[in-house]
Design a protein around this motif. Structure first.
Motif, PDB file in Angstrom:
ATOM      1  N   LYS A 195     -34.187  70.964   2.362  1.00  0.00           N
ATOM      2  CA  LYS A 195     -32.877  71.583   2.257  1.00  0.00           C
ATOM      3  C   LYS A 195     -33.013  72.962   1.616  1.00  0.00           C
ATOM      4  O   LYS A 195     -33.977  73.221   0.887  1.00  0.00           O
ATOM      5  N   VAL A 196     -32.080  73.816   1.959  1.00  0.00           N
ATOM      6  CA  VAL A 196     -32.088  75.130   1.320  1.00  0.00           C
ATOM      7  C   VAL A 196     -30.707  75.403   0.734  1.00  0.00           C
ATOM      8  O   VAL A 196     -29.696  74.946   1.253  1.00  0.00           O
ATOM      9  N   VAL A 197     -30.700  76.127  -0.380  1.00  0.00           N
ATOM     10  CA  VAL A 197     -29.442  76.530  -1.020  1.00  0.00           C
ATOM     11  C   VAL A 197     -29.412  78.055  -1.011  1.00  0.00           C
ATOM     12  O   VAL A 197     -30.219  78.713  -1.665  1.00  0.00           O
ATOM     13  N   LEU A 198     -28.519  78.624  -0.224  1.00  0.00           N
ATOM     14  CA  LEU A 198     -28.511  80.076  -0.050  1.00  0.00           C
ATOM     15  C   LEU A 198     -27.341  80.703  -0.804  1.00  0.00           C
ATOM     16  O   LEU A 198     -26.180  80.422  -0.496  1.00  0.00           O
ATOM     17  N   PRO A 199     -27.653  81.557  -1.794  1.00  0.00           N
ATOM     18  CA  PRO A 199     -26.573  82.200  -2.563  1.00  0.00           C
ATOM     19  C   PRO A 199     -25.876  83.286  -1.748  1.00  0.00           C
ATOM     20  O   PRO A 199     -26.508  84.003  -0.970  1.00  0.00           O
TER      21      PRO A 199
ATOM     22  N   ALA B 170     -22.933  71.618   2.388  1.00  0.00           N
ATOM     23  CA  ALA B 170     -22.051  71.975   1.281  1.00  0.00           C
ATOM     24  C   ALA B 170     -21.821  73.476   1.256  1.00  0.00           C
ATOM     25  O   ALA B 170     -22.722  74.253   1.577  1.00  0.00           O
ATOM     26  N   ILE B 171     -20.624  73.877   0.910  1.00  0.00           N
ATOM     27  CA  ILE B 171     -20.319  75.282   0.615  1.00  0.00           C
ATOM     28  C   ILE B 171     -19.567  75.229  -0.699  1.00  0.00           C
ATOM     29  O   ILE B 171     -18.416  74.815  -0.756  1.00  0.00           O
TER      30      ILE B 171
ATOM     31  N   PRO C 231     -18.866  83.115   3.834  1.00  0.00           N
ATOM     32  CA  PRO C 231     -19.469  82.185   4.801  1.00  0.00           C
ATOM     33  C   PRO C 231     -18.667  82.163   6.106  1.00  0.00           C
ATOM     34  O   PRO C 231     -17.440  82.150   6.090  1.00  0.00           O
ATOM     35  N   CYS C 232     -19.387  82.167   7.231  1.00  0.00           N
ATOM     36  CA  CYS C 232     -18.719  82.086   8.520  1.00  0.00           C
ATOM     37  C   CYS C 232     -19.107  80.794   9.232  1.00  0.00           C
ATOM     38  O   CYS C 232     -19.046  80.697  10.455  1.00  0.00           O
ATOM     39  N   VAL C 233     -19.572  79.819   8.462  1.00  0.00           N
ATOM     40  CA  VAL C 233     -19.852  78.484   9.012  1.00  0.00           C
ATOM     41  C   VAL C 233     -19.019  77.490   8.205  1.00  0.00           C
ATOM     42  O   VAL C 233     -18.494  77.828   7.149  1.00  0.00           O
ATOM     43  N   SER C 234     -18.899  76.278   8.726  1.00  0.00           N
ATOM     44  CA  SER C 234     -18.139  75.293   7.968  1.00  0.00           C
ATOM     45  C   SER C 234     -18.998  74.052   7.737  1.00  0.00           C
ATOM     46  O   SER C 234     -20.024  73.856   8.402  1.00  0.00           O
ATOM     47  N   ILE C 235     -18.576  73.239   6.809  1.00  0.00           N
ATOM     48  CA  ILE C 235     -19.342  72.036   6.462  1.00  0.00           C
ATOM     49  C   ILE C 235     -19.441  71.134   7.685  1.00  0.00           C
ATOM     50  O   ILE C 235     -18.459  70.932   8.402  1.00  0.00           O
TER      51      ILE C 235
ATOM     52  N   GLY D 127     -26.705  81.715 -16.462  1.00  0.00           N
ATOM     53  CA  GLY D 127     -26.475  80.368 -15.959  1.00  0.00           C
ATOM     54  C   GLY D 127     -25.153  80.263 -15.219  1.00  0.00           C
ATOM     55  O   GLY D 127     -24.613  79.173 -15.038  1.00  0.00           O
ATOM     56  N   LEU D 128     -24.625  81.396 -14.778  1.00  0.00           N
ATOM     57  CA  LEU D 128     -23.363  81.409 -14.042  1.00  0.00           C
ATOM     58  C   LEU D 128     -23.511  80.692 -12.712  1.00  0.00           C
ATOM     59  O   LEU D 128     -24.568  80.689 -12.114  1.00  0.00           O
ATOM     60  N   LYS D 129     -22.410  80.133 -12.266  1.00  0.00           N
ATOM     61  CA  LYS D 129     -22.422  79.508 -10.954  1.00  0.00           C
ATOM     62  C   LYS D 129     -21.783  80.454  -9.944  1.00  0.00           C
ATOM     63  O   LYS D 129     -20.919  81.257 -10.283  1.00  0.00           O
ATOM     64  N   GLY D 130     -22.244  80.309  -8.700  1.00  0.00           N
ATOM     65  CA  GLY D 130     -21.679  81.156  -7.657  1.00  0.00           C
ATOM     66  C   GLY D 130     -21.686  80.421  -6.337  1.00  0.00           C
ATOM     67  O   GLY D 130     -22.273  79.336  -6.213  1.00  0.00           O
ATOM     68  N   LEU D 131     -21.021  81.037  -5.362  1.00  0.00           N
ATOM     69  CA  LEU D 131     -20.875  80.382  -4.061  1.00  0.00           C
ATOM     70  C   LEU D 131     -22.231  80.306  -3.346  1.00  0.00           C
ATOM     71  O   LEU D 131     -22.942  81.301  -3.237  1.00  0.00           O
ATOM     72  N   CYS D 132     -22.570  79.107  -2.866  1.00  0.00           N
ATOM     73  CA  CYS D 132     -23.825  78.906  -2.145  1.00  0.00           C
ATOM     74  C   CYS D 132     -23.551  78.047  -0.914  1.00  0.00           C
ATOM     75  O   CYS D 132     -22.639  77.223  -0.907  1.00  0.00           O
ATOM     76  N   VAL D 133     -24.359  78.268   0.134  1.00  0.00           N
ATOM     77  CA  VAL D 133     -24.287  77.415   1.319  1.00  0.00           C
ATOM     78  C   VAL D 133     -25.540  76.547   1.338  1.00  0.00           C
ATOM     79  O   VAL D 133     -26.655  77.051   1.217  1.00  0.00           O
ATOM     80  N   THR D 134     -25.348  75.239   1.418  1.00  0.00           N
ATOM     81  CA  THR D 134     -26.485  74.326   1.447  1.00  0.00           C
ATOM     82  C   THR D 134     -26.688  73.824   2.878  1.00  0.00           C
ATOM     83  O   THR D 134     -25.730  73.411   3.528  1.00  0.00           O
TER      84      THR D 134
END
Lengths: 303, 505
Positions: free
Chosen positions: B31-35, B81-82, B46-50, B92-99
């Motif tokens: 799996k990859v988690v892309l910030p 996941a998005i 993001p232009c994709v959906s779960i 340690g901030l969180k941000g939007l990622c696409v998994t």
């Protein structure tokens, strides 16, 4: 700081050789006072005591002051001097790193102005430890054994109209003590504990100013060699003016700072009212450090 | 003649020496988690959906912003996941990622629209666009979008390829150059073509002899020079590198592009070559894994978004508590744990055995920091004014010219984290200037309002005045008319009376 203390060994050794172990008594008295004063003040300021004591800066201040004052000065002289140096020279500004003046020299200036008699009576010959401790702790007086320093003597004689040739040259003890500090200083340079700018420029300042005066009238002004190897010249060049906290920090600023101290040392020695001039020269230049630093900033890349 | 040395800087031994530098390919991650947030600029949308199935190389997020590059799926599989995930950042901030979870097939999207081998027939603008949609950013750590950088440097005379890799311990660029020397050289040729620059210099430190040999073997273009410079830390800082190679000082506050120079990292050049000639968007990069807790330092070619833990499963990791550093020992950041993923600017991950933290002591103004500062600042003065939050004074001492290389902190005998102070001061300065600008704006707005009210008032007064005069005139006119009417009436009346009198007589 430790390295600086080690580098003092030769010069202090020479002092002990010529004046006796009384030098050590002064150092021990000074160190105890310094550590105690530092600890009390750190406590009062609500700081942690251990790291500040163990950096060795208070001890170094005490040693520098102890070897600058006559070795047979009464015990309260060194105690008062060190207290003044630590409290008003350092802690009152916020401790190590925040003091604008060299604490040891501030202590010295305080002593010299307040107790000129005690501060100018140097032993004229080797004094045994027993005799010395009796004098230091006020049990007996050894007036017959004390005299003025060579610098003082030269000044008085010159004022009375004698010529340099009649007065004679550098005293052996002064010569060897200065050589001792010179060697210690070179050790510090090689260990890169201190940088070359201040010692070299300070010695150049002394050399230039004394040469000018000597060339004007060699009968009434002492030679450069005399100025370089008498009094506290070497101690100032390598151990006192190089105190990083109160010195200039830019490369060019350090050269200006050292050079002007050198010039002032000679001027105050020749024309001033006190026998040695290091303390006043250093303190005067300490005041100018923010100005020197501001105007000697190196050229930043791209500016 | 440019001086191949610069003032200050540090000679630092490689803390993690290794006998050979190989670029190891590892299996696809599960799996990859892309910030979505990359450096400055806006967050990509993001232009994709779960649940959507994506192919390798497919754009999954983009935004119309020059400071931002699109993000591509680095594996084929399903978007699972998005949402918010921890970024590799000190805070340690969180941000939007696409998994994306892999289907194991690594099926590629058709990326064949573009220039390929015939790039010379393409217009530079077409190639810029290809670089943009391929998501290329500076891979040396800055992560600045390459197409924007190239556009800013349009018409530049010189190109500098930064292959110095001066941060101690990082070897991923060296590994890349040894693995793909032809890509480096041909990538530079592409750059020369699009920019029309006269010359390109590949700068490389003299401790990477194998890479130098490889590059020399394949370089036969006289417009490309491979320049070997002494190994000394901060040699790779852009402004210092430019001074070293060309003797040009980039003015304070300006960029390399302002003096006609395009400066790109060697890994960026390879990524750009892949994009332009091989139609491969940026979906993988070389990462160095090293540290005192890792037995043998290794370099991996890894898909973006792979987790640190996945990478760490390929090295011998000693047990115990670890200190995790990303992007280098000198300028990098310390991370809490390994729950992060590889991003476009992750050049190294160092795992060291945890050590007792040293306590900072007072500054004694010893000046060691002056002697190592490569931009010749006075770090201890900056520290003094940063500590007291006297930003104005710190600006007098050229705060903004600090490149945050960390040389001063490295040599400080009192262990003061100097760069932290400067970063704080810079942030404070930014905030203060922003506030100042806002105050200025508010003041201007207020003054304009006052001016407008005043103007309205005077305009209205003038209008009233005019009306009054008009009314007066009108009244005067009215009066004269009334008088005329009266006179006429009188005349009529008089006539009437005359008539009556005449009739009566």
């Amino acid at each position: 700081m430790r390295q600086v203390i080690y580098a003092l060994v030769l010069g202090v050794g020479a002092q002990i050789y010529f004046f006796g172990l009384s030098v050590l008594i002064q150092i021990v008295l000074g160190c105890i006072t310094a550590v105690a004063a530092e600890a009390v003040f750190l406590r009062l300021r609500g700081q942690t005591i251990k790291p500040s004591i163990s950096d060795g800066s208070a001890v170094l201040t005490a040693i520098l002051l102890a070897i600058s004052i006559p070795s047979i000065a009464p015990w309260w002289v060194i105690v008062l001097g060190v207290l003044f140096a630590i409290i008003f020279g350092k802690q009152i500004f916020g401790g190590l790193g925040n003091n604008p003046f060299n604490p040891a020299m501030l202590g010295y200036a305080f002593l010299l102005i307040s107790y000129p008699l005690q501060m100018t009576q140097w032993p004229s010959e080797f004094i045994s430890i027993a005799q010395a401790s009796e004098t230091i702790f006020g049990l007996s007086s050894i007036d017959g054994l004390t005299g003025a320093t060579k610098l003082d003597y030269v000044k008085t004689q010159l004022m009375m109209g004698a010529s340099i040739k009649e007065i004679g040259s550098i005293s052996i003890s002064q010569l060897w003590i200065n050589i001792g500090f010179l060697i210690g200083g070179i050790y510090l340079l090689f260990r890169r504990v201190i940088l070359w700018q201040i010692p070299i420029s300070l010695l150049s300042g002394v050399l230039v100013m004394s040469s000018i005066l000597f060339l004007i009238d060699s009968n009434h002004y002492a030679s450069s060699i005399f100025h370089l190897l008498s009094g506290a010249t070497m101690l100032a060049a390598f151990f006192i003016a190089t105190d990083p906290v109160s010195a200039s920090t830019t490369p060019l600023g350090r050269i200006i700072y050292g050079f002007l101290i050198g010039i002032l040392i000679v001027i105050i020695r020749v024309y001033g009212g006190y026998p040695d001039a290091v303390a006043f020269a250093v303190l005067l230049l300490n005041i100018t450090v923010p100005l020197i630093d501001f105007y000697t900033q190196p050229k930043v890349l791209g500016k | 003649m440019p001086n191949s040395n610069f003032k200050g800087g540090l000679k630092i031994e490689n803390p993690y020496p290794s006998n050979e530098i190989d670029l190891i390919r590892i299996p696809l991650p599960d799996k990859v988690v892309l910030p979505m947030q990359q450096r400055i600029g806006n967050q990509a949308i993001p232009c994709v959906s779960i649940g959507e199935h994506v192919l390798t190389g497919q754009i999954i997020a983009t935004i119309d912003d020059d400071q931002c590059a699109p993000v591509h799926a680095s594996i084929s599989g399903t978007v699972t996941a998005i949402g918010n995930h921890v970024y590799a950042h000190q805070s340690g901030l969180k941000g939007l990622c696409v998994t994306i979870e892999s289907d194991g097939k690594d099926e590629w999207v058709d990326t064949s629209i573009g220039c390929t081998e015939n790039y010379k027939a393409c217009l530079p603008l077409t190639i810029y666009d290809k670089i943009r949609i391929s998501g290329i950013v500076g891979m040396g750590g800055a992560g600045f979008p390459t197409h924007t950088k190239m556009r800013l440097a349009a018409g530049c005379k010189n190109i500098i390829i930064n292959a110095t890799e001066c941060e101690p311990g990082i070897t991923c660029d060296a590994a890349l150059m040894q693995a793909y020397p032809t890509k480096v050289i041909r990538g530079v040729e592409v750059l020369l073509h699009i920019t029309g620059a006269e010359k390109a210099i590949i700068a490389i430190e003299d401790d990477k002899q194998d890479s130098i040999n490889e590059l020399n073997k394949y370089c036969n273009n006289e417009r490309i020079e491979i320049k070997v410079i002494p190994t000394k830390y901060t040699s790779g800082a852009e402004k210092i590198l430019i001074k070293t190679l060309l003797g040009i000082e980039v003015p304070s506050g300006k960029f390399a592009s302002d003096v006609g120079i395009l400066c790109l990292n060697v890994a960026t050049v390879v990524a750009m070559f892949d994009a332009v000639v091989e139609n491969r968007p940026l979906i993988s990069r070389a990462v160095t894994l090293a540290g005192s807790a890792i037995k043998e330092p290794k370099n991996f070619q890894v898909r973006l978004g792979a987790t640190y833990d996945y990478l760490l499963s390929f090295v011998d990791l000693e047990e115990g508590s670890h200190k995790v550093t990303m992007a280098g020992l000198m300028m990098g950041i310390n991370l809490k744990g390994t729950d992060y993923s590889v991003s476009k600017n992750t050049n190294c991950i160092f795992i060291d055995k945890a050590q007792e933290s040293v306590v900072a002591q007072e500054c004694i103004r010893c000046g060691m920091c002056n002697t190592v500062c490569p931009v010749e600042l006075l770090p201890q003065q900056l520290y003094w004014y940063s500590k007291s939050e006297n930003i104005e004074k710190a600006m007098d001492y050229n705060l903004l010219d600090c490149i945050e290389c960390g040389c001063c902190s490295y040599v400080c005998p009192s262990n003061i984290p100097l760069v932290d102070y400067y970063q704080f001061s810079k942030a404070l300065y930014k905030k203060q200037t922003q506030e100042k600008a806002e105050i200025e704006k508010a003041r201007e707005r207020f003054e304009f309002r006052e001016m407008r009210l005043e103007r309205n008032k005077s305009e209205r007064a003038a209008l009233m005045e005019a009306k009054k005069i008009a009314l007066k005139e009108k009244m005067a006119k009215d009066r004269s008319q009334k008088e005329k009417i009266n006179a006429a009436l009188e005349r009529v009346n008089a006539a009437k009376i005359d008539n009556i009198e005449e009739d009566a007589s």
